[in-house]
Design a protein around this motif. Structure first.
Motif, PDB file in Angstrom:
ATOM      1  N   SER A  67      29.578  61.499   3.378  1.00  0.00           N
ATOM      2  CA  SER A  67      30.977  60.878   3.519  1.00  0.00           C
ATOM      3  C   SER A  67      31.178  60.295   4.907  1.00  0.00           C
ATOM      4  N   LYS A  68      30.901  61.213   5.881  1.00  0.00           N
ATOM      5  CA  LYS A  68      31.172  60.512   7.029  1.00  0.00           C
ATOM      6  C   LYS A  68      30.248  59.342   7.632  1.00  0.00           C
ATOM      7  N   LEU A  69      28.995  59.584   7.275  1.00  0.00           N
ATOM      8  CA  LEU A  69      28.340  58.116   7.203  1.00  0.00           C
ATOM      9  C   LEU A  69      28.869  56.921   6.718  1.00  0.00           C
ATOM     10  N   THR A  70      29.274  57.191   5.539  1.00  0.00           N
ATOM     11  CA  THR A  70      29.905  56.324   4.723  1.00  0.00           C
ATOM     12  C   THR A  70      31.181  55.732   5.552  1.00  0.00           C
ATOM     13  N   ASP A  71      32.036  56.617   6.050  1.00  0.00           N
ATOM     14  CA  ASP A  71      32.855  56.078   6.859  1.00  0.00           C
ATOM     15  C   ASP A  71      32.394  55.352   8.052  1.00  0.00           C
ATOM     16  N   ALA A  72      31.341  55.597   8.659  1.00  0.00           N
ATOM     17  CA  ALA A  72      30.937  54.875   9.724  1.00  0.00           C
ATOM     18  C   ALA A  72      30.422  53.343   9.213  1.00  0.00           C
ATOM     19  N   ASP A  73      29.691  53.339   8.269  1.00  0.00           N
ATOM     20  CA  ASP A  73      29.620  52.098   7.415  1.00  0.00           C
ATOM     21  C   ASP A  73      30.650  51.373   7.258  1.00  0.00           C
ATOM     22  N   GLY A  74      31.697  51.742   6.768  1.00  0.00           N
ATOM     23  CA  GLY A  74      32.735  51.175   6.486  1.00  0.00           C
ATOM     24  C   GLY A  74      33.669  50.660   7.773  1.00  0.00           C
ATOM     25  N   GLU A  75      33.309  51.436   9.014  1.00  0.00           N
ATOM     26  CA  GLU A  75      33.824  50.850  10.249  1.00  0.00           C
ATOM     27  C   GLU A  75      33.125  49.809  10.810  1.00  0.00           C
ATOM     28  N   GLN A  76      31.584  49.705  10.478  1.00  0.00           N
ATOM     29  CA  GLN A  76      30.790  48.812  11.084  1.00  0.00           C
ATOM     30  C   GLN A  76      31.047  47.526  10.168  1.00  0.00           C
ATOM     31  N   LEU A  77      31.430  47.664   8.937  1.00  0.00           N
ATOM     32  CA  LEU A  77      31.993  46.344   8.033  1.00  0.00           C
ATOM     33  C   LEU A  77      33.133  45.839   8.584  1.00  0.00           C
ATOM     34  N   GLU A  78      34.179  46.844   8.896  1.00  0.00           N
ATOM     35  CA  GLU A  78      35.339  46.240   9.347  1.00  0.00           C
ATOM     36  C   GLU A  78      35.340  45.626  10.658  1.00  0.00           C
ATOM     37  N   THR A  79      34.459  46.027  11.532  1.00  0.00           N
ATOM     38  CA  THR A  79      34.031  45.326  12.855  1.00  0.00           C
ATOM     39  C   THR A  79      33.637  44.091  12.470  1.00  0.00           C
ATOM     40  N   GLN A  80      32.553  43.810  11.525  1.00  0.00           N
ATOM     41  CA  GLN A  80      32.122  42.453  11.338  1.00  0.00           C
ATOM     42  C   GLN A  80      33.283  41.399  10.832  1.00  0.00           C
ATOM     43  N   HIS A  81      34.120  42.123   9.927  1.00  0.00           N
ATOM     44  CA  HIS A  81      35.416  41.348   9.610  1.00  0.00           C
ATOM     45  C   HIS A  81      36.135  40.649  10.869  1.00  0.00           C
ATOM     46  N   TRP A  82      36.287  41.646  11.720  1.00  0.00           N
ATOM     47  CA  TRP A  82      36.994  41.337  13.092  1.00  0.00           C
ATOM     48  C   TRP A  82      36.207  40.271  13.923  1.00  0.00           C
ATOM     49  N   ILE A  83      34.835  40.397  13.765  1.00  0.00           N
ATOM     50  CA  ILE A  83      33.880  39.511  14.674  1.00  0.00           C
ATOM     51  C   ILE A  83      34.191  38.262  13.964  1.00  0.00           C
ATOM     52  N   GLU A  84      34.377  38.062  12.708  1.00  0.00           N
ATOM     53  CA  GLU A  84      34.375  36.592  12.255  1.00  0.00           C
ATOM     54  C   GLU A  84      35.754  36.252  12.510  1.00  0.00           C
ATOM     55  N   THR A  85      36.869  36.854  12.517  1.00  0.00           N
ATOM     56  CA  THR A  85      38.113  36.623  12.770  1.00  0.00           C
ATOM     57  C   THR A  85      38.280  36.175  14.235  1.00  0.00           C
ATOM     58  N   VAL A  86      37.500  36.778  15.116  1.00  0.00           N
ATOM     59  CA  VAL A  86      37.596  36.547  16.560  1.00  0.00           C
ATOM     60  C   VAL A  86      36.754  35.013  16.717  1.00  0.00           C
ATOM     61  N   MET A  87      35.727  34.812  15.984  1.00  0.00           N
ATOM     62  CA  MET A  87      35.370  33.490  15.878  1.00  0.00           C
ATOM     63  C   MET A  87      36.088  32.171  15.201  1.00  0.00           C
ATOM     64  N   ASP A  88      36.647  32.824  14.110  1.00  0.00           N
ATOM     65  CA  ASP A  88      37.574  31.825  13.366  1.00  0.00           C
ATOM     66  C   ASP A  88      38.763  31.409  14.656  1.00  0.00           C
ATOM     67  N   CYS A  89      39.289  32.437  15.356  1.00  0.00           N
ATOM     68  CA  CYS A  89      40.296  31.945  16.537  1.00  0.00           C
ATOM     69  C   CYS A  89      39.590  31.190  17.791  1.00  0.00           C
ATOM     70  N   SER A  90      38.259  30.937  17.574  1.00  0.00           N
ATOM     71  CA  SER A  90      37.824  30.159  18.541  1.00  0.00           C
ATOM     72  C   SER A  90      37.640  31.165  20.152  1.00  0.00           C
ATOM     73  N   TYR A  91      37.538  32.350  20.046  1.00  0.00           N
ATOM     74  CA  TYR A  91      37.488  33.397  21.203  1.00  0.00           C
ATOM     75  C   TYR A  91      36.182  33.484  21.394  1.00  0.00           C
ATOM     76  N   ILE A  92      34.945  33.558  20.506  1.00  0.00           N
ATOM     77  CA  ILE A  92      33.788  33.414  20.709  1.00  0.00           C
ATOM     78  C   ILE A  92      33.029  32.473  19.898  1.00  0.00           C
ATOM     79  N   SER A  93      31.687  32.178  20.391  1.00  0.00           N
ATOM     80  CA  SER A  93      31.111  31.038  19.671  1.00  0.00           C
ATOM     81  C   SER A  93      30.302  31.600  18.519  1.00  0.00           C
ATOM     82  N   GLU A  94      29.990  30.629  17.638  1.00  0.00           N
ATOM     83  CA  GLU A  94      29.360  31.122  16.256  1.00  0.00           C
ATOM     84  C   GLU A  94      28.055  31.654  16.655  1.00  0.00           C
ATOM     85  N   GLU A  95      27.368  31.344  17.680  1.00  0.00           N
ATOM     86  CA  GLU A  95      26.042  32.023  18.081  1.00  0.00           C
ATOM     87  C   GLU A  95      26.129  33.308  18.421  1.00  0.00           C
ATOM     88  N   VAL A  96      27.337  33.692  19.417  1.00  0.00           N
ATOM     89  CA  VAL A  96      27.512  35.063  19.726  1.00  0.00           C
ATOM     90  C   VAL A  96      27.963  35.816  18.347  1.00  0.00           C
TER      91      VAL A  96
END
Length: 134
Positions: A67-96
Motif C-alpha cells: 500500500s505504501k509503495l502504491t502511494d509512492a508510485d502515485g506521488e511519482q505520477l503526480e510529480t510527472q503531472h506537475w513536471i508537464e505543467t511546469v513545461m506548459d508554463c515554459s518554466y523548463i524546456s521540453e528537453e529537461v
C-alpha cells in the motif's frame, strides 16, 4: 534480505536525488508560483522517498508495505503531472521535462518491481538499521 535500510534501496536514492533536482529547478520559478506550482511539485517529489521509507517500516505486514509503495508510485505520477505543467508554463524546456519524466517513470518501474516481489522484502524482517548504517 538484500539491504539493511531503506536508505540503501536504489529507488530511494534516486527519489531523493530527483527531489533535489526539482528543488533546484523550482528555485527559479516566479514569486507568484511560490504557494501553488512550486509548492505542489516540491511536495509530491519529496513524498516519493518519504513513502518508500514508510513502506520499509511496514514490511512486517506485506499488504501495508504494498500500500505504501502504491502511494509512492502515485506521488511519482503526480510529480510527472506537475513536471508537464511546469513545461506548459515554459518554466523548463521540453528537453529537461522529458529527462525528468523518464527518470520518474524509471522510479515507477522500480516501485512496481518491488510490489511484485514484496514477499522477498517482507519475509524475515529484522530491526531497522541505525542512521549511521547508511
Amino acid at each position: 534480505m538484500y539491504v539493511k535500510s531503506f536508505r540503501n534501496l536504489e529507488v530511494y536514492k534516486r527519489a531523493r536525488e530527483l527531489s533535489g533536482v526539482i528543488f533546484q529547478i523550482t528555485s527559479g520559478f516566479p514569486k507568484e508560483e511560490t504557494y501553488s506550482l512550486t509548492d505542489q511539485v516540491r511536495r509530491s517529489s519529496r513524498s516519493v522517498g518519504a513513502q518508500i521509507a514508510e513502506a520499509w517500516g511496514k514490511r512486517r505486514y506485506e499488504k501495508h508495505f504494498i500500500s505504501k509503495l502504491t502511494d509512492a508510485d502515485g506521488e511519482q505520477l503526480e510529480t510527472q503531472h506537475w513536471i508537464e505543467t511546469v513545461m506548459d508554463c515554459s518554466y523548463i524546456s521540453e528537453e529537461v521535462a522529458k529527462d525528468l519524466l523518464k527518470q520518474y517513470a524509471t522510479i515507477g518501474k522500480m516501485l512496481n518491481s518491488m510490489m511484485n516481489k514484496s514477499e522477498s522484502f517482507c519475509n524475515n524482517v529484522v530491526n531497522e538499521a541505525s542512521p549511521t548504517d547508511y
